[in-house]
Design a protein around this motif. Structure first.
Motif, mmCIF file in Angstrom:
data_model
loop_
_atom_site.group_PDB
_atom_site.id
_atom_site.type_symbol
_atom_site.label_atom_id
_atom_site.label_comp_id
_atom_site.label_asym_id
_atom_site.label_seq_id
_atom_site.Cartn_x
_atom_site.Cartn_y
_atom_site.Cartn_z
ATOM 1 N N ALA A 116 -0.205 -17.191 12.008
ATOM 2 C CA ALA A 116 1.174 -17.222 11.499
ATOM 3 C C ALA A 116 2.136 -16.410 12.364
ATOM 4 O O ALA A 116 3.339 -16.398 12.100
ATOM 5 C CB ALA A 116 1.201 -16.698 10.069
ATOM 6 N N GLY A 117 1.613 -15.720 13.371
ATOM 7 C CA GLY A 117 2.465 -14.913 14.233
ATOM 8 C C GLY A 117 2.798 -13.547 13.667
ATOM 9 O O GLY A 117 3.794 -12.932 14.064
ATOM 10 N N ILE A 118 1.954 -13.053 12.763
ATOM 11 C CA ILE A 118 2.197 -11.757 12.130
ATOM 12 C C ILE A 118 1.306 -10.705 12.793
ATOM 13 O O ILE A 118 0.086 -10.861 12.849
ATOM 14 C CB ILE A 118 1.897 -11.814 10.620
ATOM 15 N N ARG A 119 1.937 -9.643 13.267
ATOM 16 C CA ARG A 119 1.196 -8.549 13.882
ATOM 17 C C ARG A 119 1.306 -7.259 13.076
ATOM 18 O O ARG A 119 0.483 -6.375 13.205
ATOM 19 C CB ARG A 119 1.724 -8.297 15.311
ATOM 20 N N LYS A 120 2.343 -7.165 12.256
ATOM 21 C CA LYS A 120 2.568 -5.949 11.467
ATOM 22 C C LYS A 120 2.914 -6.352 10.029
ATOM 23 O O LYS A 120 4.069 -6.316 9.611
ATOM 24 C CB LYS A 120 3.691 -5.114 12.082
ATOM 25 N N PRO A 121 1.901 -6.729 9.266
ATOM 26 C CA PRO A 121 2.175 -7.285 7.934
ATOM 27 C C PRO A 121 2.475 -6.217 6.886
ATOM 28 O O PRO A 121 1.935 -5.109 6.931
ATOM 29 C CB PRO A 121 0.865 -7.998 7.592
ATOM 30 N N LEU A 122 3.340 -6.584 5.947
ATOM 31 C CA LEU A 122 3.528 -5.816 4.723
ATOM 32 C C LEU A 122 2.786 -6.568 3.620
ATOM 33 O O LEU A 122 3.105 -7.724 3.332
ATOM 34 C CB LEU A 122 5.006 -5.693 4.359
ATOM 35 N N VAL A 123 1.784 -5.932 3.038
ATOM 36 C CA VAL A 123 1.041 -6.539 1.939
ATOM 37 C C VAL A 123 1.813 -6.287 0.649
ATOM 38 O O VAL A 123 2.075 -5.136 0.285
ATOM 39 C CB VAL A 123 -0.382 -5.959 1.840
ATOM 40 N N VAL A 124 2.220 -7.347 -0.023
ATOM 41 C CA VAL A 124 2.988 -7.248 -1.263
ATOM 42 C C VAL A 124 2.113 -7.709 -2.412
ATOM 43 O O VAL A 124 1.581 -8.824 -2.402
ATOM 44 C CB VAL A 124 4.263 -8.106 -1.192
ATOM 45 N N THR A 125 1.955 -6.840 -3.412
ATOM 46 C CA THR A 125 1.157 -7.170 -4.582
ATOM 47 C C THR A 125 1.702 -6.416 -5.783
ATOM 48 O O THR A 125 2.663 -5.654 -5.664
ATOM 49 C CB THR A 125 -0.329 -6.852 -4.344
ATOM 50 N N ASP A 126 1.109 -6.651 -6.952
ATOM 51 C CA ASP A 126 1.598 -5.959 -8.153
ATOM 52 C C ASP A 126 0.862 -4.638 -8.349
ATOM 53 O O ASP A 126 -0.173 -4.372 -7.731
ATOM 54 C CB ASP A 126 1.449 -6.855 -9.382
ATOM 55 N N ARG A 127 1.401 -3.817 -9.230
ATOM 56 C CA ARG A 127 0.873 -2.469 -9.415
ATOM 57 C C ARG A 127 -0.584 -2.467 -9.867
ATOM 58 O O ARG A 127 -1.398 -1.661 -9.405
ATOM 59 C CB ARG A 127 1.726 -1.712 -10.442
ATOM 60 N N GLY A 128 -0.917 -3.371 -10.796
ATOM 61 C CA GLY A 128 -2.281 -3.409 -11.295
ATOM 62 C C GLY A 128 -3.283 -3.769 -10.224
ATOM 63 O O GLY A 128 -4.338 -3.130 -10.086
ATOM 64 N N LEU A 129 -2.966 -4.782 -9.440
ATOM 65 C CA LEU A 129 -3.883 -5.233 -8.400
ATOM 66 C C LEU A 129 -4.003 -4.196 -7.287
ATOM 67 O O LEU A 129 -5.053 -4.065 -6.653
ATOM 68 C CB LEU A 129 -3.403 -6.576 -7.829
ATOM 69 N N ALA A 130 -2.939 -3.451 -7.059
ATOM 70 C CA ALA A 130 -2.959 -2.451 -5.994
ATOM 71 C C ALA A 130 -4.022 -1.391 -6.229
ATOM 72 O O ALA A 130 -4.515 -0.770 -5.274
ATOM 73 C CB ALA A 130 -1.585 -1.795 -5.867
ATOM 74 N N ARG A 131 -4.404 -1.194 -7.492
ATOM 75 C CA ARG A 131 -5.384 -0.154 -7.824
ATOM 76 C C ARG A 131 -6.828 -0.659 -7.765
ATOM 77 O O ARG A 131 -7.762 0.122 -7.957
ATOM 78 C CB ARG A 131 -5.095 0.401 -9.222
ATOM 79 N N LEU A 132 -7.008 -1.947 -7.523
ATOM 80 C CA LEU A 132 -8.347 -2.530 -7.556
ATOM 81 C C LEU A 132 -8.979 -2.565 -6.167
ATOM 82 O O LEU A 132 -8.282 -2.574 -5.150
ATOM 83 C CB LEU A 132 -8.274 -3.946 -8.131
ATOM 84 N N PRO A 133 -10.309 -2.612 -6.102
ATOM 85 C CA PRO A 133 -11.003 -2.629 -4.810
ATOM 86 C C PRO A 133 -10.586 -3.785 -3.911
ATOM 87 O O PRO A 133 -10.629 -3.659 -2.681
ATOM 88 C CB PRO A 133 -12.477 -2.749 -5.214
ATOM 89 N N LEU A 134 -10.169 -4.910 -4.500
ATOM 90 C CA LEU A 134 -9.773 -6.054 -3.681
ATOM 91 C C LEU A 134 -8.658 -5.689 -2.711
ATOM 92 O O LEU A 134 -8.691 -6.073 -1.527
ATOM 93 C CB LEU A 134 -9.329 -7.209 -4.586
ATOM 94 N N THR A 135 -7.666 -4.948 -3.188
ATOM 95 C CA THR A 135 -6.549 -4.596 -2.309
ATOM 96 C C THR A 135 -7.011 -3.672 -1.188
ATOM 97 O O THR A 135 -6.569 -3.805 -0.043
ATOM 98 C CB THR A 135 -5.420 -3.951 -3.119
ATOM 99 N N LEU A 136 -7.901 -2.763 -1.511
ATOM 100 C CA LEU A 136 -8.464 -1.911 -0.467
ATOM 101 C C LEU A 136 -9.220 -2.747 0.559
ATOM 102 O O LEU A 136 -9.152 -2.483 1.769
ATOM 103 C CB LEU A 136 -9.393 -0.873 -1.086
ATOM 104 N N GLN A 137 -9.934 -3.770 0.080
ATOM 105 C CA GLN A 137 -10.654 -4.669 0.985
ATOM 106 C C GLN A 137 -9.681 -5.399 1.909
ATOM 107 O O GLN A 137 -9.918 -5.511 3.119
ATOM 108 C CB GLN A 137 -11.460 -5.683 0.174
ATOM 109 N N VAL A 138 -8.582 -5.881 1.347
ATOM 110 C CA VAL A 138 -7.575 -6.590 2.144
ATOM 111 C C VAL A 138 -6.988 -5.678 3.214
ATOM 112 O O VAL A 138 -6.872 -6.056 4.396
ATOM 113 C CB VAL A 138 -6.467 -7.143 1.220
ATOM 114 N N MET A 139 -6.622 -4.468 2.821
ATOM 115 C CA MET A 139 -6.055 -3.529 3.796
ATOM 116 C C MET A 139 -7.068 -3.197 4.887
ATOM 117 O O MET A 139 -6.711 -3.083 6.075
ATOM 118 C CB MET A 139 -5.597 -2.257 3.092
ATOM 119 N N ASP A 140 -8.333 -3.069 4.497
ATOM 120 C CA ASP A 140 -9.374 -2.750 5.477
ATOM 121 C C ASP A 140 -9.580 -3.894 6.461
ATOM 122 O O ASP A 140 -9.714 -3.667 7.675
ATOM 123 C CB ASP A 140 -10.681 -2.446 4.738
#
Length: 383
Positions: free
Chosen positions: A30-54
């Motif tokens: 998609a041509g993205i080199r510096k992404p901002l991950v946008v999600t909701d507060r609840g999901l941000a606290r779950l392991p999935l979001t940590l997995q995505v960031m990793d």
């Protein structure tokens, strides 16, 4: 009869269990080199979001997280998100989550390069042409529910916090550049969210199919989406670990959003203002008003519903279809009335006025008017 219509269809989708591992590759595509991950507060606290960031950071992508997203996102959430995007010098968005995270992520990518207020791009006429199309940042969409289908949509719903109205913001380039549909990401959804989001997908399919606008390709997609909901929604609800059911419902969600470019109707016209004013879950609200709207539209849709019933393996009759919907909603524990959903002391006049103005009202099979919408709305409450 002269047949004329404007058609467009979705975007590249990487579908399958485990494909979240391809997230960094999708960003590069998609041509993205510096992404901002946008999600909701609840999901941000779950392991999935940590997995995505990793996944992103291990691949050398300079990713940051933004999670100031309400269940019914509003312009305040959007404003903070745009500031975060600009200050971080991001060049694209990874929109992660259900409808709220996906919609706000798309809107952040859309609005970061615009100089006009977001309400100037409401889905009215050619208002989308006001936008600077070249300034729209790319989006990689990663749904974690199976309902809205926002991952394959060119629009996003945003609540006006001052007027308590939901607005649809549209631009063709709001469509995500890449989509990862990984059904494993939905395995943790609790039953109540599985039910609400699944009913949202079903509502999209039914309303698109019943829309009086011309779109036979959308009709076919909507019919198959209905079949998938019939076969797999209860399975996913009863056993959240059923990966096949989760995958088929993720397909149904994308099918519904693909089909509803043909139009929606009064299910959404009613649920949008109710959700905006009383903060109810969108898909669950759709389920509460679904049967009253189907009965209201019966004179205009009976023939089409009879054909749909036959395709679904039901007795080819409108009543058989209604019984199927009634039984399904009961099995999913969807409240029968808006009262039971928690809508108390409603401002019926304001709700009716907002419903008539909602962009989905124009494609309801029975034209909505100031005279017929109050009794329709009243039928959704206890009598």
């Amino acid at each position: 009869m002269t047949i004329t219509a404007n058609w467009s269809w979705p975007t590249p989708i990487r579908f399958g269990a485990g494909r979240i591992a391809e997230l960094a590759e999708a960003c590069h595509t998609a041509g993205i080199r510096k992404p901002l991950v946008v999600t909701d507060r609840g999901l941000a606290r779950l392991p999935l979001t940590l997995q995505v960031m990793d996944i992103l950071r291990r691949s050398g992508l300079d990713a940051d997280l933004f999670a100031e997203v309400d269940p019914n996102p509003n312009e305040r959430n959007l404003g903070v998100g745009v500031v975060t995007f600009k200050q971080g010098r991001h060049d694209g968005v990874v929109a992660l989550g259900g409808g709220s995270g996906l919609d706000l992520g798309k809107l952040v990518a859309f609005m970061a390069g615009q100089s006009r207020p977001v309400w100037d791009f409401e889905d009215i006429g050619d208002w989308w042409t006001r936008a600077d199309a070249e300034a729209i940042a790319p989006v990689v969409a990663v749904p974690t529910t199976a309902g809205t289908g926002s991952e394959v949509g060119r629009a996003a719903v945003l609540t006006n916090s001052e007027t308590h109205e939901k607005k649809i913001i549209f631009h063709p380039r709001m469509m995500p550049a890449q989509v990862i549909c990984d059904p494993e990401l939905t395995l943790g959804m609790p039953p109540v969210i599985t039910a609400g989001t699944g009913v949202d997908a079903l509502a999209h399919c039914i309303e698109a199919y019943c829309s009086p606008l011309y779109g036979p390709m959308a009709d076919g997609v909507a019919l198959e989406g209905m079949r998938l909901c019939k076969e797999y929604l209860l399975r996913a609800y009863r056993d959240g670990s059923d990966l096949e059911a989760r995958a088929q419902m993720m397909t149904a969600a994308a099918a519904g959003a693909t089909a509803f470019q043909k139009g929606l109707g009064a299910i959404h016209s009613l649920s949008h203002p109710i959700g905006a004013r009383y903060d109810t879950h969108h898909g669950t609200t759709n389920g509460v008003v679904m049967l009253p709207v189907l009965r209201f539209n019966r004179p205009a849709i009976e023939e089409r519903i009879v054909r749909a019933a036959a395709y679904l393996g039901l007795e080819p009759s409108f009543d058989a279809f209604l019984t199927f919907i009634d039984d399904l909603l009961h099995e999913l524990d969807i409240p029968k009335t808006l009262d039971a959903l928690g809508v108390s002391d409603p401002d019926l006049d304001a709700l009716c006025a907002s419903a008539l103005k909602d962009p989905t009202a124009g494609s309801n099979p029975v034209p909505l008017t100031r005279e017929n919408i109050p009794p329709l709305l009243q039928s959704c409450f206890e009598t």
